[in-house]
Design a protein around this motif. Structure first.
Motif: not given
Length: 406
Positions: A265-270
């Motif tokens: 969720a903390v990644e880009p697009g997460g």
């Protein structure tokens, strides 16, 4: 026509309808009071159908509501948006479509917004006021140092001491903070030493959420039990403070395992789970009520949450390590002016490196920061992927006395 005049017009129109219905119901103006008179419901329905607001073209109504939502960005003017959603079912459905989630709009509007992840690109600024007399904590939106206004009330929590643990009851009602109230949204529970905590949500975060065995589910000694209050407790996060009995390891070290949020969720697009409405629940719909609580159930749930986080890809948050300032002779963190008083309770949470996030300090994205600005005033700033409810519960854990951490 201004929005205020529209509301006054609606109030007068619906008020006259309700008064007429009241007269018919109780037989005012009838020849004899000996006969029982039943309210003519068809009269009220017909009157509502003839209302100019009910017959407003959907396109025009949507345009009016969109203008109101766009113009009222902040509180207290944003209460007009909530007022429009309370007019009737038709208006409510349109407002639910117009008002975007907190992640997209960055605006706290309806109570469900407190269970939704915060904005992605910026920290949502809130603050907590502590009332020592009754061990109660209040969460408000925003903080203007030059203003005496309390701001927009969001959540309240009350501390309840027990022989083996401590509970923080969290509610939407600032006056009645109890589990028996329909405004009850969750709680925070600590172990005896105050080193491990579990956040319980009163609402299931997903369809597969499992209720845990917890004695707070008992329906005894409650002033009021609402049919909308779920009987179970759904664990959504576990918090652990590292033992530091002799105080030789420096400031507190904490770790949060967010059971309901995936690590990606903390990644880009997460994407993090986002609730869109409160689930209607009643006691009859619960398959089994966990009346008996295992003595070791809390400790086991915390330990299993910490151990299984890596295998299941659950988001893990850790506190950002402060740096020692030689001139000031103290541990320091950059709160960007949001924290002004040194305290052992101050912290910043970032995604743990195990989640695949860059470990360099310049790349660490602060997800939650909490710090002291007055005797009983603390700032709380959070962002995606955690919600205001989760952030508030994590901050409450910092207030609790920690025998083995100081």
């Amino acid at each position: 026509m201004s929005f205020k005049s529209i509301l006054q017009d609606m109030k007068g129109e619906f008020g006259s309808i309700s008064r007429k219905g009241f007269d018919v119901k109780f037989g005012y103006g009838m020849r004899s009071r000996s006969h029982r008179v039943v309210q003519d419901t068809s009269f009220r329905i017909d009157a509502l159908k003839q209302s100019c607001w009910a017959n407003m073209p959907p396109e025009l109504l949507r345009d009016v509501l969109m203008r109101i939502e766009a113009s009222d960005d902040t509180w207290p003017p944003r209460k007009n948006v909530v007022a429009c959603a309370g007019v009737c079912k038709n208006w409510r459905e349109i407002m639910k479509e117009i008002v975007k989630s907190l992640e997209v709009s960055g605006k706290l509007t309806f109570p469900i917004s407190l269970k939704q992840p915060g904005p992605r690109d910026s920290l949502l600024q809130c603050y907590i006021k502590r009332r020592r007399s009754n061990q109660t904590y209040y969460l408000f939106l925003g903080l203007n140092q030059a203003s005496t206004d309390d701001g927009k009330f969001l959540l309240a929590a009350r501390k309840c001491r027990r022989p083996t643990c401590t509970d923080y009851i969290i509610s939407l009602n600032s006056e009645d903070v109890s589990k028996g109230n329909s405004a009850f949204v969750g709680k925070l529970r600590s172990n005896f030493l105050g080193t491990k905590f579990t956040i319980y949500d009163a609402q299931p975060t997903n369809t597969g959420a499992k209720v845990t065995k917890c004695h707070s589910s008992r329906l005894v000694n409650m002033k009021q039990v609402s049919p909308r209050v779920p009987a179970g407790n759904y664990p959504v996060a576990h918090i652990a403070y590292e033992l530091n009995v002799l105080g030789s390891r420096g400031p507190r070290r904490m770790q949060c395992v967010m059971d309901a949020i995936p690590a990606r969720a903390v990644e880009p697009g997460g994407v993090a789970p986002t609730q869109t409405e409160f689930v209607d629940s009643n006691l009859d719909s619960i398959p089994s009520l966990p009346f008996i609580r295992s003595k070791s159930g809390h400790a086991e749930s915390v330990q299993s949450g910490l151990q299984s986080s890596q295998n299941e890809g659950i988001l893990v948050l850790r506190n950002k390590a402060p740096r020692w300032h030689e001139q000031l002779q103290c541990w320091c963190l950059n709160f960007n002016g949001r924290v002004t008083v040194a305290s052992v309770k101050n912290f910043q949470l970032v995604a743990s490196p195990e989640n695949g996030v860059a470990a360099g300090p310049e790349h660490e994205n602060v997800i939650l920061q909490f710090g002291k600005v007055g005797k009983d005033v603390f700032t709380m700033d959070y962002q995606y992927p955690i919600s205001a409810f989760q952030a508030f519960a994590i901050c409450l854990s910092s207030f609790d006395t920690k025998i083995a951490c100081e």
